[in-house]
Write an enzyme that holds these catalytic residues in place. Structure first.
Site, PDB file in Angstrom:
ATOM      1  N   TYR A 120      18.570  12.691 140.816  1.00  0.00           N
ATOM      2  CA  TYR A 120      17.394  12.682 142.139  1.00  0.00           C
ATOM      3  C   TYR A 120      17.242  11.305 141.917  1.00  0.00           C
ATOM      4  O   TYR A 120      16.695  11.223 143.673  1.00  0.00           O
ATOM      5  CB  TYR A 120      16.029  13.069 140.593  1.00  0.00           C
ATOM      6  CG  TYR A 120      14.560  12.876 141.608  1.00  0.00           C
ATOM      7  CD1 TYR A 120      14.576  14.524 142.642  1.00  0.00           C
ATOM      8  CD2 TYR A 120      13.686  12.149 141.445  1.00  0.00           C
ATOM      9  CE1 TYR A 120      13.659  14.051 142.993  1.00  0.00           C
ATOM     10  CE2 TYR A 120      12.543  12.683 141.806  1.00  0.00           C
ATOM     11  CZ  TYR A 120      12.151  13.404 142.536  1.00  0.00           C
ATOM     12  OH  TYR A 120      11.373  13.608 143.362  1.00  0.00           O
ATOM     13  N   LYS A 160      17.101  10.760 146.063  1.00  0.00           N
ATOM     14  CA  LYS A 160      16.299  10.410 147.046  1.00  0.00           C
ATOM     15  C   LYS A 160      16.676   9.242 147.807  1.00  0.00           C
ATOM     16  O   LYS A 160      16.157   9.097 148.824  1.00  0.00           O
ATOM     17  CB  LYS A 160      15.126  10.073 146.935  1.00  0.00           C
ATOM     18  CG  LYS A 160      14.565  11.402 146.067  1.00  0.00           C
ATOM     19  CD  LYS A 160      13.836  12.455 146.613  1.00  0.00           C
ATOM     20  CE  LYS A 160      13.113  13.632 146.349  1.00  0.00           C
ATOM     21  NZ  LYS A 160      12.407  14.448 147.513  1.00  0.00           N
TER      22      LYS A 160
HETATM   23  N1  SER Z   1       7.406  13.253 139.786  1.00  0.00           N
HETATM   24  C1  SER Z   1       8.562  13.071 139.110  1.00  0.00           C
HETATM   25  C2  SER Z   1       9.554  13.187 138.444  1.00  0.00           C
HETATM   26  O1  SER Z   1       9.491  12.918 137.846  1.00  0.00           O
HETATM   27  C3  SER Z   1       8.664  11.540 140.242  1.00  0.00           C
HETATM   28  O2  SER Z   1       8.894  11.840 141.579  1.00  0.00           O
HETATM   29  O3  SER Z   1      10.908  13.533 138.193  1.00  0.00           O
END
Ligand code: SER
Length: 314
Positions: free
Chosen positions: A143, A147
């Protein structure tokens, strides 16, 4: 000029609230909610909705063609915890979804694009406290990697093609309307539900895991304020650091106890999300957002706790 706004990923935690906020400002018919699932929240049935998978470029293109948007918000993504369960899908969705939308925005001369980044772009070597806008970034979740790469693409499309794309690195977002989407910060929402329902909660993060958080009202307001800011004020074309409030599970529990005195917080067995939390900042420096578009959070821990409990009780 009348805006026409497409929101991709409209059914998620952010989309649910952003669509409603944008509809209040621009009128129901001028905000097109798009998701792979039918909306199950309180939007009017008559307001426009389209089934869209952001990986199907021809489908998004048909929606662009139909509505000729002036603005596009791309919110569809796999978050940090779910992303680790399916790294290739997370990369594919988070990256190719973005590239599809950036290319279509160029093709259709869309005036502004919004795409969220996250505190997940930081990693174990980033400074933990008051983490600066520009610093070491070595994310170790798929993730976070997607990003960070996405931020580079946003800046690239702005520099190279003049696309007006804007972005915020959201902290953990706390809200009561729609469920969170499988992130590391989700405990800070589950805790409120369980506190009211059961009087106790088992946290998957340690007592002292401090993370940057923000109440959804602040996040929605920040998003709209950034999108409304004059283009020449936007000096960050990757993604803006944004700070709300930082706390640990232990501190949040103490705040909840002011309203539910017998609330009990326990800690669960080892959870893979702990390692993710350990790699992220404790607090964020958002001087650029404050200087460029006057960002100022309104919800501190006390205020968000009261609002969460009040609304969940209803
Ligand atoms: N709330 C998100 C996550 O925990 C952080 O961007 O993945």
């Amino acid at each position: 000029m009348q805006e026409k706004i497409i929101v991709l990923g409209s059914n998620g935690q952010i989309g649910t609230e952003l669509v409603n906020a944008l509809r209040k400002i621009n009128g129901d018919d001028n905000v097109i909610a798009c998701d792979i699932r039918r909306p199950d929240y309180d939007i009017k049935n008559s307001a426009p909705f389209e089934f869209v998978n952001v990986l199907e470029k021809d489908v998004i293109k048909a929606v662009f063609d139909k509505y000729q948007p002036t603005q596009v918000y791309l919110l569809a993504a796999l978050l940090s915890a779910t992303g680790e369960q399916n790294p290739k899908l997370a990369w594919d969705l988070n990256m190719n979804g973005l590239l599809n939308v950036l290319d279509l925005a160029l093709e259709f001369k869309t005036k502004k694009v919004y795409w969220p980044s996250s505190i997940a772009v930081f990693g174990p070597s980033s400074p933990k406290d008051n983490t600066p806008q520009n610093t070491i970034m070595d994310p170790n979740t798929v993730y976070g990697i997607s990003k960070l790469a996405g931020e580079r693409w946003c800046e690239y499309y702005h520099e190279k093609y003049g696309l007006d794309v804007r972005s915020i690195r959201y902290p953990g977002l706390i809200s009561y309307k729609a469920a969170p989407g499988g992130g590391t910060t989700d405990y800070a929402i589950h805790i409120f539900h369980d506190a009211l329902k059961k009087g106790c909660y088992q946290s998957f993060l340690n007592a002292g895991s401090e993370l940057p958080m923000m109440y959804m009202d602040d996040a929605i307001r920040a998003t709209i304020e950034l999108m409304d800011a004059p283009a020449d004020k936007i000096t960050v074309r990757s993604s803006y650091n944004l700070a709300g409030v930082s706390f640990t599970p232990e501190v949040l529990a103490a705040e909840i106890r002011k309203h539910i005195p017998n609330f009990e917080l326990t800690y669960g067995p080892n959870d893979p999300r702990q390692k993710i939390a350990d790699s992220w900042p404790h607090s964020i420096n958002d001087d650029y957002a404050a200087k460029d578009w006057n960002w100022k959070p309104e919800f501190d821990l006390e205020k968000l706790t009261v609002d969460m409990l009040d609304n969940l009780k209803k």
